[in-house]
Design a protein around this motif. Structure first.
Motif, PDB file in Angstrom:
ATOM      1  N   ASN A  77      46.127  34.941  40.834  1.00  0.00           N
ATOM      2  CA  ASN A  77      45.429  34.797  42.106  1.00  0.00           C
ATOM      3  C   ASN A  77      44.862  33.386  42.137  1.00  0.00           C
ATOM      4  O   ASN A  77      43.932  33.067  41.389  1.00  0.00           O
ATOM      5  CB  ASN A  77      44.317  35.845  42.222  1.00  0.00           C
ATOM      6  CG  ASN A  77      43.578  35.769  43.528  1.00  0.00           C
ATOM      7  OD1 ASN A  77      43.438  34.711  44.137  1.00  0.00           O
ATOM      8  ND2 ASN A  77      43.069  36.913  43.972  1.00  0.00           N
ATOM      9  N   GLU A  79      43.048  31.935  44.303  1.00  0.00           N
ATOM     10  CA  GLU A  79      41.676  31.836  44.808  1.00  0.00           C
ATOM     11  C   GLU A  79      40.658  32.081  43.695  1.00  0.00           C
ATOM     12  O   GLU A  79      39.666  31.366  43.584  1.00  0.00           O
ATOM     13  CB  GLU A  79      41.463  32.816  45.963  1.00  0.00           C
ATOM     14  CG  GLU A  79      42.239  32.428  47.215  1.00  0.00           C
ATOM     15  CD  GLU A  79      42.066  33.425  48.345  1.00  0.00           C
ATOM     16  OE1 GLU A  79      41.146  34.266  48.294  1.00  0.00           O
ATOM     17  OE2 GLU A  79      42.873  33.343  49.291  1.00  0.00           O
ATOM     18  N   THR A  80      40.893  33.109  42.875  1.00  0.00           N
ATOM     19  CA  THR A  80      39.958  33.417  41.787  1.00  0.00           C
ATOM     20  C   THR A  80      40.336  32.684  40.493  1.00  0.00           C
ATOM     21  O   THR A  80      39.538  32.643  39.562  1.00  0.00           O
ATOM     22  CB  THR A  80      39.945  34.929  41.489  1.00  0.00           C
ATOM     23  OG1 THR A  80      41.240  35.324  41.039  1.00  0.00           O
ATOM     24  CG2 THR A  80      39.532  35.733  42.716  1.00  0.00           C
ATOM     25  N   GLU A  84      45.678  39.099  37.902  1.00  0.00           N
ATOM     26  CA  GLU A  84      45.294  40.438  38.335  1.00  0.00           C
ATOM     27  C   GLU A  84      46.438  41.401  38.058  1.00  0.00           C
ATOM     28  O   GLU A  84      47.593  41.100  38.377  1.00  0.00           O
ATOM     29  CB  GLU A  84      44.971  40.441  39.833  1.00  0.00           C
ATOM     30  CG  GLU A  84      43.798  39.562  40.183  1.00  0.00           C
ATOM     31  CD  GLU A  84      43.559  39.446  41.681  1.00  0.00           C
ATOM     32  OE1 GLU A  84      44.397  39.937  42.480  1.00  0.00           O
ATOM     33  OE2 GLU A  84      42.530  38.854  42.057  1.00  0.00           O
ATOM     34  N   ASN A  86      48.998  44.185  38.641  1.00  0.00           N
ATOM     35  CA  ASN A  86      49.630  44.581  39.896  1.00  0.00           C
ATOM     36  C   ASN A  86      50.592  45.727  39.627  1.00  0.00           C
ATOM     37  O   ASN A  86      51.673  45.534  39.073  1.00  0.00           O
ATOM     38  CB  ASN A  86      50.359  43.397  40.524  1.00  0.00           C
ATOM     39  CG  ASN A  86      50.805  43.696  41.928  1.00  0.00           C
ATOM     40  OD1 ASN A  86      51.456  44.694  42.178  1.00  0.00           O
ATOM     41  ND2 ASN A  86      50.437  42.822  42.852  1.00  0.00           N
TER      42      ASN A  86
END
Length: 162
Positions: A77, A79-80, A84, A86
């Motif tokens: 991710n 943005e972070t 993550e 999935n």
């Protein structure tokens, strides 16, 4: 990657992510297991699986398994700046990434028949859009069924002798 082995069976107990020498993230995978003789390159695959130009990774979920090489997936991710888990990708067996066509291809078999599945990311979720099933019919003639996604449902389009 921490690989824990007991006799001939192993599992990945922890994956530690570093960037430029600094700690970023600890990942504790769900249950996974494989034979101790499997090399590390087969256990962990690193590649861009969602076509966003960031590397993602997957580890073998289980060997032996019902199907060849089921995996657990982590998608980066941006943005972070973390990976993550999935589970949407876990339905894809032995994935091969086609970067040019932006498809994920899965070649697998259930003894007989043989399958080739094509997944496309739709709203970030791998969606089965095409399937080819090769199997003998009742007269032992090998046939190929072509299935395609039509109005949100996989439908049989044609059956041809091979």
């Amino acid at each position: 990657m921490h690989k824990d082995c007991k006799a001939s069976e192993c599992k990945i107990s922890k994956i530690i992510i570093f960037k430029n020498g600094g700690f970023i993230q600890n990942i504790i995978p769900d249950d996974n297991g494989f034979y101790s003789f499997i090399n590390n390159e087969s256990i962990l695959e690193i590649e861009d699986m969602n076509f966003d130009n960031y590397l993602d990774f997957r580890i073998i979920k289980e060997i032996p398994a019902e199907y060849p090489f089921p995996y657990l997936f982590w998608i980066y991710n941006s943005e972070t700046e973390l990976f993550e888990k999935n589970t949407d990708y876990e339905k894809i067996i032995s994935p091969t990434i086609d970067y040019e066509k932006k498809l994920i291809i899965s070649y697998w078999h259930d003894y007989i028949p043989y399958y080739i599945d094509y997944y496309k990311l739709i709203d970030g979720i791998p969606t089965l859009i095409e399937r080819y099933i090769t199997k003998p019919n009742k007269d032992k003639i090998v046939q190929v069924e072509t299935w395609k996604l039509v109005e949100g449902e996989l439908k049989l389009i044609s059956t041809n002798d091979k």
